[in-house]
Design a protein around this motif. Structure first.
Motif, PDB file in Angstrom:
ATOM      1  N   SER A  39      23.694 -36.318 -26.424  1.00  0.00           N
ATOM      2  CA  SER A  39      23.206 -34.951 -26.213  1.00  0.00           C
ATOM      3  C   SER A  39      21.696 -34.929 -26.005  1.00  0.00           C
ATOM      4  CB  SER A  39      23.577 -34.049 -27.391  1.00  0.00           C
ATOM      5  OG  SER A  39      24.971 -33.971 -27.505  1.00  0.00           O
ATOM      6  N   GLN A  45      27.247 -28.999 -25.417  1.00  0.00           N
ATOM      7  CA  GLN A  45      28.228 -29.321 -26.458  1.00  0.00           C
ATOM      8  C   GLN A  45      28.459 -28.126 -27.380  1.00  0.00           C
ATOM      9  OE1 GLN A  45      26.954 -32.703 -28.747  1.00  0.00           O
ATOM     10  NE2 GLN A  45      28.883 -32.868 -29.833  1.00  0.00           N
ATOM     11  N   ASP A  67      28.796 -31.944 -21.669  1.00  0.00           N
ATOM     12  CA  ASP A  67      28.657 -32.616 -22.955  1.00  0.00           C
ATOM     13  C   ASP A  67      29.902 -32.323 -23.792  1.00  0.00           C
ATOM     14  OD1 ASP A  67      27.659 -34.035 -25.042  1.00  0.00           O
ATOM     15  OD2 ASP A  67      25.817 -32.857 -25.290  1.00  0.00           O
ATOM     16  N   GLU A  68      30.793 -33.273 -23.839  1.00  0.00           N
ATOM     17  CA  GLU A  68      32.065 -33.137 -24.554  1.00  0.00           C
ATOM     18  C   GLU A  68      32.790 -31.837 -24.222  1.00  0.00           C
ATOM     19  OE1 GLU A  68      31.963 -34.298 -28.652  1.00  0.00           O
ATOM     20  OE2 GLU A  68      30.197 -35.529 -28.262  1.00  0.00           O
TER      21      GLU A  68
HETATM   22 MG   LIG Z   1      26.254 -34.688 -28.761  1.00  0.00          MG
END
Ligand SMILES: [Mg+2]
Ligand SMILES: Nc1ncnc2c1ncn2[C@@H]1O[C@H](COP(=O)(O)OP(=O)(O)OP(=O)(O)O)[C@@H](O)[C@H]1O
Lengths: 257, 311
Positions: free
Chosen positions: B45, B85, B161-162
């Motif tokens: 991140s 995220q 991000d994810e």
């Molecule tokens: Mg992260």
């Protein structure tokens, strides 16, 4: 219709800001209007009738300009501080930070939002005051420009407050412990001629004193101070605060890690 | 070949003193579907934060489509869309307003902004929710809204991000299809994920990051080939009370339950040899699947190797 991307971004921020304070109007617009109307009734009408004259005007007429100014100051400030802080808190400020918007546009958008609310509430309070007093409006140009500058300065102040705020307490500390006393002691309710010389001097160190008095001058044509000097000070404050805000945004203080 | 992302010796030390990135150099080619893999706290991140300017780097160079992010701020930001995220939109605003506002921030005129908002909310199945306050969306809907928001200015590079954390299987698959489609249409995609299967399904190239260092940067194919063991679960037609002993090298068979067998292949052996052996033993296989994750094994072995070899 704007075509330049910066103007579109600026317009977008303003729309978002106005939508926010309109959406929660029971928190943003209603309370100040009620509070200040109560001031009109209690101080202006009930108590004021016993006070008689102040600075050559009926007490009611004397306090109306100060109270309008109070509405403008508090609402400009608190709109920017709450809106920007809550965007930080919810992290939605990231939406702005990732977008290709220059810092001065971000700042101007929030400031315009704060001014919009300050002026809106100020306008409503002015309408209410017309039930209680006749406002001669001695100089519309001075009146309007001093309101605009004051609103600008306090919107900028609110922005700086929000940049440094880490929690909701930090958002209310300055308005409660700094702004309110300065407004009350800034000659809203009395002419400083009533004060002993020492306290007159102290009052002159309070910037809000100059704003209130200039505004009162614009409406009533009477003032404790030199109006040109007051304007010079307002412009200086606006420039310094704007510079400080830009500097903070560039450094990313409180918003970029 | 144009390079979508090129970072050189990226370093990040947070104000708290945490060193999150220790000299990360990486290139992602235009049109690629790229995975950035790494355990919690590896610096993924942080890396993305630096690309999107939310995190200020301590040192190093970042270029997006060949342009330096410091000197070409407007252009590089316009080329980039990020799905973060963590949730980062106002909880009190309506879904449609959030996407519209983001379009405005990117300088899209109102009419175009409205068209794009409609287009992407429809594509992500959220058009019916346009007047819903965002906090009333389900977790999966919030993610999809953030994808719509990231795409509204049609960036050439999309970083997620994810994106599928906390998203159910069905929705995850439809998100994958969606991402593959926009990748085919030309958008370069980078994603970080903990679901290693995701990287395997979607990505052509992969980098593994651990403790702020890139410990692997290769194509997905190569990485998978490098694995010397593959494990499969084979489902047999009939009850298994047969003996699984055999003399095929590089193959080990183990009964998992009354209907399934685990086959582990090594030394370049392929699944055909396992099926041939089972056939000889009189076992008919009706279906099979990968056992857990080969990437996971590889991931662990890489981490171990870098711990032993590094520093
Ligand atoms: Mg992260
Ligand atoms: N704002 C911050 N201030 C201080 N340290 C931070 C900050 N953000 C991240 N870190 C630290 O930097 C390191 C890397 O964090 P990062 O969020 O980049 O990891 P990650 O790979 O994204 O992990 P995850 O898979 O859990 O999301 C961690 O040690 C983390 O604690």
């Amino acid at each position: 219709m704007f075509t330049d991307h910066r103007l579109i971004a600026f317009e977008t921020i303003i729309i978002k800001e106005v939508r926010r304070f309109m959406r929660i109007w029971t928190q943003t617009m209603l309370p100040p209007v009620i509070t200040i109307s109560l001031y009109f009734v209690i101080f202006g009408n009930l108590v004021g009738s016993r006070i008689g004259e102040m600075g050559g005007f009926r007490y009611m007429e004397f306090i109306v300009p100060g109270l309008i100014m109070m509405a403008v100051i508090q609402n400009s400030y608190s709109n920017v501080v709450s809106s920007f802080f809550s965007q930080k808190f919810q992290r939605s400020v990231e939406e702005l930070l990732v977008a290709p918007i220059p810092n001065y546009v971000i700042l101007s958008g929030f400031i315009a939002g704060g001014m919009a609310r300050g002026l809106c509430v100020g306008f409503i309070v002015t309408l209410v005051s017309l039930f209680f007093a006749d406002l001669p409006l001695y100089s519309p140009v001075i009146t309007i420009s001093v309101v605009l500058f004051t609103s600008l300065v306090f919107s900028l102040g609110g922005f700086i407050n929000a940049v440094f705020a880490n929690n909701f307490d930090d958002v209310s500390i300055i308005p409660t412990f700094v702004l309110t006393p300065l407004i009350y002691l800034g000659g809203v309710f009395y002419s400083i001629e009533l004060l002993p010389p020492f306290w007159q001097l102290v009052s002159r160190l309070n910037p809000i004193f100059y704003m209130v008095n200039t505004f009162r001058y614009g409406i009533l044509g009477t003032s404790d101070i030199d109006v040109a000097w007051a304007f010079a000070m307002l412009v200086l404050f606006a420039v310094l605060l704007f510079g400080a805000c830009i500097w903070l945004l560039r450094r990313g203080t409180g918003i970029r890690s | 070949m144009t390079v979508a992302i090129s970072v050189d010796k990226l370093e990040k030390t947070y104000a708290s003193g945490v060193v999150a990135l220790k000299g990360v150099s990486l290139e992602v080619e235009q049109g690629d579907f790229f995975a950035l893999l790494g355990p919690n706290g590896a610096g993924k991140s942080t890396f993305i934060g630096i690309l999107s300017t939310l995190v200020r780097r301590t040192d190093g160079d970042v270029r997006i489509f060949g342009r330096n992010v410091d000197t070409h701020v407007y252009r590089t930001k316009l080329d980039l869309g990020v799905v973060p995220q963590e949730i980062n939109f106002s909880q009190f605003e309506k879904v449609g307003d959030i996407v519209m506002t983001q379009a405005g921030y990117y300088g899209l005129p109102r009419k175009l902004a409205a068209q794009r908002t409609e287009k992407y909310l429809k594509q992500l199945g959220l058009w019916e929710k346009r007047d819903t306050r965002s906090r009333l969306l389900s977790g999966g809907m919030k993610r999809r809204m953030m994808i719509a928001r990231a795409l509204v200015h049609e960036p050439r590079l999309l970083i997620l991000d994810e994106p599928t954390a906390g998203v159910d299987i069905e929705l995850r698959r439809s998100m994958w299809d969606f991402l593959l489609e926009i990748n085919r249409a030309g958008t370069t995609i980078v994603l970080t994920t903990h679901y290693l299967e995701e990287a395997e399904q979607l990505c052509r190239n992969i980098a593994i990051i651990d403790e702020g260092r890139i410990i692997e940067d290769t194509s997905m194919k190569k990485l998978l080939l490098e694995l010397d063991t593959h494990a499969y679960i084979l489902d047999a037609e009939a009850d298994l009370d047969l003996d699984l002993r055999h003399d095929e090298p590089g193959l080990s068979l183990r009964k998992v339950d009354s209907h399934s067998i685990e086959a582990v292949l090594s030394g370049g052996r392929d699944i055909n040899s396992a099926i041939a052996v089972l056939d000889r033993l009189g076992i008919r296989i009706v279906s099979m699947r990968n056992k857990a994750n080969r990437l996971e094994q590889l991931f662990l072995s890489r981490l171990r190797a870098s711990e032993n070899g590094g520093d």
